[in-house]
Design a protein around this motif. Structure first.
Motif, short mmCIF file in Angstrom:
data_model
loop_
_atom_site.label_atom_id
_atom_site.label_comp_id
_atom_site.label_asym_id
_atom_site.label_seq_id
_atom_site.Cartn_x
_atom_site.Cartn_y
_atom_site.Cartn_z
N LEU A 534 -48.93 67.78 5.64
CA LEU A 534 -49.12 66.44 5.09
C LEU A 534 -48.65 66.39 3.63
O LEU A 534 -48.04 65.40 3.20
N GLY A 535 -48.92 67.45 2.86
CA GLY A 535 -48.44 67.50 1.49
C GLY A 535 -46.92 67.47 1.43
O GLY A 535 -46.33 66.82 0.55
N GLY A 536 -46.26 68.17 2.38
CA GLY A 536 -44.81 68.13 2.44
C GLY A 536 -44.28 66.75 2.77
O GLY A 536 -43.25 66.32 2.23
N ILE A 537 -44.99 66.03 3.65
CA ILE A 537 -44.58 64.67 3.99
C ILE A 537 -44.71 63.76 2.77
O ILE A 537 -43.83 62.92 2.51
N ARG A 538 -45.77 63.92 2.00
CA ARG A 538 -45.91 63.12 0.77
C ARG A 538 -44.72 63.33 -0.16
O ARG A 538 -44.22 62.39 -0.78
N ALA A 539 -44.27 64.59 -0.27
CA ALA A 539 -43.18 64.90 -1.19
C ALA A 539 -41.83 64.42 -0.68
O ALA A 539 -40.93 64.14 -1.49
N SER A 540 -41.68 64.29 0.64
CA SER A 540 -40.36 63.99 1.20
C SER A 540 -40.18 62.54 1.63
O SER A 540 -39.07 62.16 2.00
N CYS A 541 -41.24 61.74 1.59
CA CYS A 541 -41.14 60.34 2.03
C CYS A 541 -41.42 59.41 0.85
O CYS A 541 -42.59 59.10 0.54
N PRO A 542 -40.39 58.95 0.15
CA PRO A 542 -40.60 58.09 -1.02
C PRO A 542 -41.38 56.81 -0.72
O PRO A 542 -42.02 56.25 -1.62
N CYS A 543 -41.35 56.34 0.53
CA CYS A 543 -42.05 55.09 0.85
C CYS A 543 -43.56 55.22 0.69
O CYS A 543 -44.26 54.21 0.62
N LEU A 544 -44.07 56.46 0.65
CA LEU A 544 -45.51 56.66 0.45
C LEU A 544 -45.91 56.53 -1.02
O LEU A 544 -47.09 56.56 -1.33
N ARG A 593 -37.91 59.72 13.91
CA ARG A 593 -38.17 61.13 14.20
C ARG A 593 -39.64 61.43 13.94
O ARG A 593 -40.28 60.82 13.08
N VAL A 594 -40.16 62.39 14.69
CA VAL A 594 -41.56 62.78 14.56
C VAL A 594 -41.71 63.73 13.37
O VAL A 594 -41.06 64.77 13.32
N LEU A 595 -42.56 63.36 12.43
CA LEU A 595 -42.85 64.24 11.30
C LEU A 595 -44.01 65.17 11.58
O LEU A 595 -44.02 66.33 11.16
N LEU A 596 -45.03 64.66 12.29
CA LEU A 596 -46.25 65.43 12.53
C LEU A 596 -47.01 64.78 13.67
O LEU A 596 -47.03 63.56 13.79
#
Length: 625
Positions: A534-544, A593-596
């Protein structure tokens, strides 16, 4: 007939700067035979009521019509509005529908909608947006084993890190919180690589200043690091090393009260004999309000060891907020900002001065407050607060989200959770919304895992709580739910805050059992990996970071929403129920695409449908066209 979250009906939606013109439109059915319509607005700060006549502006198809008007918000503050209609059935009103996500209901009376108008100069720090906060209770996170000096002799040290926190009353029947495990600042510095791997960008530290309890909310000296935690040099080193790792340090400011056992009050005579309860000529005498000196005084929630301070007393205000004051000292030494304990008990004038002092020392200093309710319309001690309108708090701890997430995952309908999410999005200025501290547990609450396992305190005392543990079946369910809770927490507007050990599977009821030591070497590694993902998704998805929030579904156990900006869109879908659910989506999501995902095999949507197994979630990411 009206939807405050839809720009067709209200443009712009959400909080607005003072001076903004808002365009209202309503869409009554022709069969209602509406002959006149008005927008009724109450200015909260002045009590003035404004009635705006609405103009008929045409038909919407054959069976509905449009009425419209404009309202220019005159000044920063709160405004509450509804619509009144003259119809074939008489005078009726349009009010906010319960759990309607901003939509309307036709009734004689009801709840109004809110307009939050903030200062056009409102600006909040950029560095926290899109990040991850990690809350540390310093005594319980990690001990470097470094020998300490000048530690008071009356502190009781645990023999082993794995022991239970002390909870039994002493011989006087008091809980003193004077047992320690020895977690320290150097220990936190040693664990920075672990925190970086979680995606952490900000560490929120519970109090670190000298105090004679393990929680340190009874400050003894605002100008010194507690000797068990280290010294000023250790603090500077932690801030510098953390900053090199992209992590900033947020300090806990406890300014509504001090400890009675402190330099300033000195009830036990531990310090030089010029405390407020020893001499009426003490430089600190004016800080406190004595009913009968020296033994009767106002204190925080009636706790005698926590005497209240008079925050706007000139010498106290200068000591905290002055050019050489506490706020500026610790910012200059490396802190990135302050979390303010019990912010609703701090007067407006004090908050104004603190915000000014913080920004004067460091232009991007963060000032974040502890507020348990909706901070946009909070009333405290008989007056409406203006925390988020400019010049006070940059943002707050988001307790409404916590209640909504945990309530939904333990059985409350998804509609209720979505209503909370939408209400916060609508009521908070966007500058504050993007920095909300979104937590699902803190040092003041039960551990999220314990609550998600279905354990209810039901008034049980500390003796029961000390031995309370989830059964294997309860823990299994709780772990499934905690993954779902974290997925929601990490994708809602704001910044997720992990309470230390949640990601490792710590259980615990209330204080002190929610403050157990971090289980180094005994972590739930699968859960930790979930948080890392989840931390990686925060870093890689600017829309968050600042992306808009759009509801997709909220029905019983099914919850779904989207975060979107020009860089892409992220969809979070959760099924907290036991049965498989089908979610209908727009065609565009078939290219995502599925992130998690959790809860069995998950695939991206086919034919605009997404299947969710029981107790599962999925995060999808869609690149821009």
């Amino acid at each position: 007939m009206f939807d405050s979250m839809n720009p067709v009906f209200r443009n712009p939606v959400g909080a607005v700067p003072a001076g903004q013109t808002i365009h209202f439109k309503i869409n009554p059915p022709r069969g209602l035979r509406c002959s006149a319509a008005r927008t009724e607005i109450l200015c909260d700060q002045t009590g003035e009521r404004v009635t705006l006549g609405m103009f008929w502006c045409g038909m919407d198809g054959d069976d509905r019509e449009w009425w419209e008007c404009d309202f220019q918000v005159p000044a920063a503050g709160l405004y509450f509005y509804h619509f009144s209609l003259e119809t074939g059935r008489g005078a009726v009103g349009l009010f906010r529908a319960p759990n309607g996500g901003g939509k309307s209901t036709l009734a004689g009376a009801g709840a109004p909608w809110q307009i939050t108008a903030y200062s056009p100069e409102l600006k909040t720090p950029d560095w926290l947006a899109g990040g991850v906060i990690y809350q540390i209770f310093p005594d319980r996170f990690y001990s470097s084993g470094t020998p300490k000096s000048a530690v008071p002799a009356d502190r009781r040290m645990h023999a082993a890190w794995t022991e239970e926190p002390e909870w039994r009353p002493d011989e006087k029947g008091e809980i003193t919180n004077s047992d320690y495990f020895g977690g320290d600042l150097r220990g936190i510095e040693e664990k920075l690589p672990y925190l970086s791997a979680l995606g952490v960008t900000c560490i929120y530290l519970n109090p670190i200043f000298e105090a004679h309890s393990n929680h340190r909310y009874n400050t003894a000296d605002y100008e010194k690091i507690d000797p068990l935690l280290g010294n000023e040099a250790d603090f500077v080193s932690l801030c510098r090393t953390a900053r090199r790792s992209g992590i900033r340090i947020l300090l806990d400011g406890v300014f509504s009260h001090t400890g009675s056992d402190s330099v300033y009050f000195n009830s036990l005579g531990r310090y030089a004999p010029d405390g407020a309860c020893q001499s009426r000529q003490s430089p600190y005498a004016g800080w406190y309000e004595f009913t009968s000196w020296p033994g009767v005084y106002k204190c925080w929630w009636g706790i005698k060891t926590l005497p209240n301070v008079r925050e706007t007393e000139p010498t106290f205000n200068a000591f905290i907020n002055g050019p050489a004051g506490v706020v500026r000292k610790w910012l200059a030494l490396g802190a990135a900002g302050w979390r303010l304990d019990v912010a609703d008990e701090l007067p407006d004038a004090f908050l104004d001065a603190l915000h000014e002092a913080a920004r004067a020392e460091k232009g991007d200093a963060l000032v974040l407050g502890e507020v348990w309710e909706d901070a946009s319309n909070k009333a405290a001690y008989g007056q409406r607060r203006r925390y988020l309108l400019g010049g006070q708090l940059d943002s707050v701890m988001n307790y409404p989200y916590r209640a909504a997430i945990l309530g939904y995952l333990t059985g409350r309908p998804a509609e209720e959770a979505m209503e909370v999410f939408l209400s916060v999005v609508e009521n908070y200025p966007p500058q504050a919304l993007r920095l909300l501290m979104n937590h699902i547990g803190t040092h003041d609450t039960e551990r999220a895992l314990t609550l998600l396992g279905g354990m209810a305190l039901d008034g049980r005392g500390r003796a029961w709580q000390s031995s309370a543990r989830l059964s294997p079946e309860e823990r299994g369910l709780a772990l499934l739910r905690l993954r779902l809770a974290a997925a929601v927490q990490f994708t809602l507007p704001g910044v997720p805050c992990i309470y230390y050990g949640d990601e490792a599977g710590l259980e615990g009821c209330r204080d002190p059992f929610n403050r157990r030591t971090f289980p180094w070497g005994r972590e739930d590694r699968e859960l930790t990996e979930w948080y890392r993902a989840l931390g990686g998704i925060r870093a890689s998805c600017p829309c968050l970071k600042e992306g808009a929030f759009y509801p997709i579904a909220a029905e019983g156990g099914l919850l779904a929403y989207c975060r979107q900006d020009t860089t892409g869109a992220l969809l979070c879908a959760v099924n907290r129920g036991p049965e498989r659910r089908t979610l209908q989506l727009e065609e565009r999501w078939s290219a995502a695409r599925v992130l998690l995902s959790s809860g069995g095999r998950q695939t991206r949507p086919a034919a605009s449908k997404l299947w969710l197994e029981g107790n599962s979630c999925i995060l999808l990411y869609l690149e821009p066209d």
